[in-house]
Design an enzyme around this catalytic site. Structure first.
Site, PDB file in Angstrom:
ATOM      1  N   ASP A   1     -10.921   0.731  -9.254  1.00 36.42           N
ATOM      2  CA  ASP A   1     -10.750   0.671  -7.802  1.00 36.42           C
ATOM      3  C   ASP A   1     -10.820   2.049  -7.169  1.00 36.42           C
ATOM      4  O   ASP A   1     -11.619   2.304  -6.263  1.00 36.42           O
ATOM      5  CB  ASP A   1      -9.413   0.020  -7.453  1.00 36.42           C
ATOM      6  CG  ASP A   1      -9.349  -1.438  -7.865  1.00 36.42           C
ATOM      7  OD1 ASP A   1     -10.272  -1.899  -8.552  1.00 36.42           O
ATOM      8  OD2 ASP A   1      -8.373  -2.113  -7.495  1.00 36.42           O
TER       9      ASP A   1
ATOM     10  N   ARG B   1       6.259   3.086  -5.349  1.00 38.06           N
ATOM     11  CA  ARG B   1       5.334   3.408  -4.260  1.00 38.06           C
ATOM     12  C   ARG B   1       5.853   4.494  -3.318  1.00 38.06           C
ATOM     13  O   ARG B   1       5.111   5.421  -2.974  1.00 38.06           O
ATOM     14  CB  ARG B   1       4.970   2.142  -3.475  1.00 38.06           C
ATOM     15  CG  ARG B   1       4.165   1.126  -4.281  1.00 38.06           C
ATOM     16  CD  ARG B   1       3.005   1.786  -5.001  1.00 38.06           C
ATOM     17  NE  ARG B   1       2.135   0.836  -5.665  1.00 38.06           N
ATOM     18  CZ  ARG B   1       1.654   0.992  -6.879  1.00 38.06           C
ATOM     19  NH1 ARG B   1       1.983   2.060  -7.593  1.00 38.06           N
ATOM     20  NH2 ARG B   1       0.844   0.099  -7.425  1.00 38.06           N
TER      21      ARG B   1
ATOM     22  N   SER C   1      -4.714  -8.081 -13.077  1.00 37.42           N
ATOM     23  CA  SER C   1      -4.415  -6.754 -12.555  1.00 37.42           C
ATOM     24  C   SER C   1      -3.099  -6.261 -13.147  1.00 37.42           C
ATOM     25  O   SER C   1      -2.130  -7.016 -13.244  1.00 37.42           O
ATOM     26  CB  SER C   1      -4.307  -6.814 -11.024  1.00 37.42           C
ATOM     27  OG  SER C   1      -3.866  -5.583 -10.500  1.00 37.42           O
TER      28      SER C   1
ATOM     29  N   ASP D   1       1.312  -3.567  -1.649  1.00 39.07           N
ATOM     30  CA  ASP D   1       1.263  -2.126  -1.846  1.00 39.07           C
ATOM     31  C   ASP D   1       0.638  -1.363  -0.709  1.00 39.07           C
ATOM     32  O   ASP D   1       1.015  -0.226  -0.421  1.00 39.07           O
ATOM     33  CB  ASP D   1       0.546  -1.791  -3.162  1.00 39.07           C
ATOM     34  CG  ASP D   1       1.462  -1.957  -4.356  1.00 39.07           C
ATOM     35  OD1 ASP D   1       2.696  -1.980  -4.155  1.00 39.07           O
ATOM     36  OD2 ASP D   1       0.957  -2.059  -5.481  1.00 39.07           O
TER      37      ASP D   1
END
Length: 391
Positions: free
Chosen positions: A17, A96, A156, A125
């Site tokens: 990604d 995060r 994922s 996210d």
């Protein structure tokens, strides 16, 4: 040569990604600085650095934020007994804001006008990254380019020191069992050792400060080493697996599989020492705060004023949470064996069935009468209503 559109700091993982995004940003005319956070994942960081440079990044930062992740993000969650929807220990949600904080620091250091990430537009996210970035640097601009999981990657994965998550791809059908070989942080409990590990975990102000294995005498006391050690012990015994359907902040349900080895041990241990040392009514209020804290963290509001307020309140509640919990880790479970604390509110003489202590059993009669009054009145009224309805 075309003029640069400015500098973008990309939260780079080395995977498909963010590699695609790096190339795309270059093609659009941006100078790209890649930032790879070492947050405890298994990663060949030097290979990722070379890959980013080969794809056109003008600079690569590899920042080890593992220690601050434990001390500044995981420990407050342990103090809170944080659980989202009663089961999820928030491994990704806690990582995060830690990653985003350093992302903004690097952007400011580089004089970058933009930051970028590779989070999908359907997940949580992108909300967590962008809310954190706006909070920490209100004028920053974002580029979030979703890239789908390809058929070559059947699900994922997201890994950090606290946990690993698996979702999407073939896991999207919630009735299907996770395929064999999916789990990477924990062994199958059926194949785990037939002898438990017995640990003593010492807490101060609700934070683990020392772990001792009573079997071999091994001890760990620094935050990072302690957490890594508990990950190893829990993983060996298959502790920390969950398979759930949860409610994403963006409004849809999703199926997620998580492994949170050390976090699971610490959740049970902290819950026990807290109940042993904290006043009953304070704990009731703190439980409500913990519920709100978990929701805020999951939804990406770590850097919000309300979450800062909750962390302060929960931290204050932890002042008496001190002592040692003894537990067994065995076959996928954590078993509490005992606890002791200099701040204990447990009075053995008071609670004993064999010693009267500073308590008069006759006083219970009045206590019961007062509390039964409301119940008597409620059922007296209900019986009258029932009679009228039958007439």
């Amino acid at each position: 040569m075309a003029q640069s559109k400015g500098t973008v700091v990309l939260a780079y993982s080395g995977g498909l990604d963010t590699s695609c995004i790096l190339v795309w940003l270059k093609e659009q005319g941006y100078d790209v600085v890649a930032y790879l956070a070492n947050i405890g994942q298994k990663e060949d960081f030097e290979a990722a650095r070379k890959k980013a440079l080969a794809l056109g990044a003008k600079k690569v930062y590899i920042e080890d934020v593992s220690r601050e992740f434990v001390e500044q993000f995981i420990w407050p969650a342990v103090q809170a007994n944080a659980l989202y929807e009663d089961r999820y220990l928030l491994g990704t949600a806690l990582a995060r804001p830690c990653i985003a904080r350093r992302l903004v620091e690097i952007a400011q250091r580089e004089g970058a006008q933009h930051v970028a990430h590779g989070a999908t537009g359907k997940g949580n996210d992108q909300v967590r990254f962008e809310l954190s970035c706006y909070a920490l640097c209100p004028k920053i601009k974002k580029h979030g380019i979703p890239v789908p999981v390809t058929p070559k990657t059947p699900w994922s994965m997201d890994e950090n020191l606290m946990h690993i998550s698996y979702e999407a791809g073939i896991l999207e059908n919630p009735k299907n069992q996770a395929p064999p070989g999916l789990y990477t942080k924990t062994c199958d409990p059926a194949n785990s050792p037939d002898t438990p590990d017995v640990l003593e975990i010492q807490f101060e102000r609700g934070v683990p400060v020392k772990v001792t294995n009573t079997g071999d005498g091994a001890t760990r006391s620094s935050a990072l080493e302690l957490f890594v050690y508990l990950n190893d012990i829990a993983g060996k015994h298959g502790v920390g697996r969950i398979d759930i359907v949860e409610n994403r902040f963006v409004g849809m349900k999703s199926r997620g599989i998580y492994e949170t080895p050390a976090g699971t041990i610490l959740y049970h241990a902290h819950l026990d020492i807290e109940a042993f040392t904290m006043d009953r009514e304070v704990r009731k209020i703190k439980q409500g705060l913990s519920l709100k804290f978990s929701e805020l963290v999951y939804n990406g509001f770590w850097h919000s004023p309300e979450c800062e307020f909750l962390r302060e309140c929960i931290g204050h509640s932890q002042e008496p949470v001190e002592g040692t919990v003894r537990l067994s880790v065995f076959k996928g479970h954590v078993y509490i064996l005992g606890r002791e604390s200099p701040r204990s509110l447990y009075n053995e003489e008071l609670v004993s069935m064999n010693v009267q202590g500073d308590y008069e059993p006759a006083d219970a009669t009045g206590f019961i009468n007062i509390n039964s009054l409301r119940l008597k009145e409620y059922h007296r009224l209900q019986s009258k209503v029932t009679v009228k309805q039958d007439e």
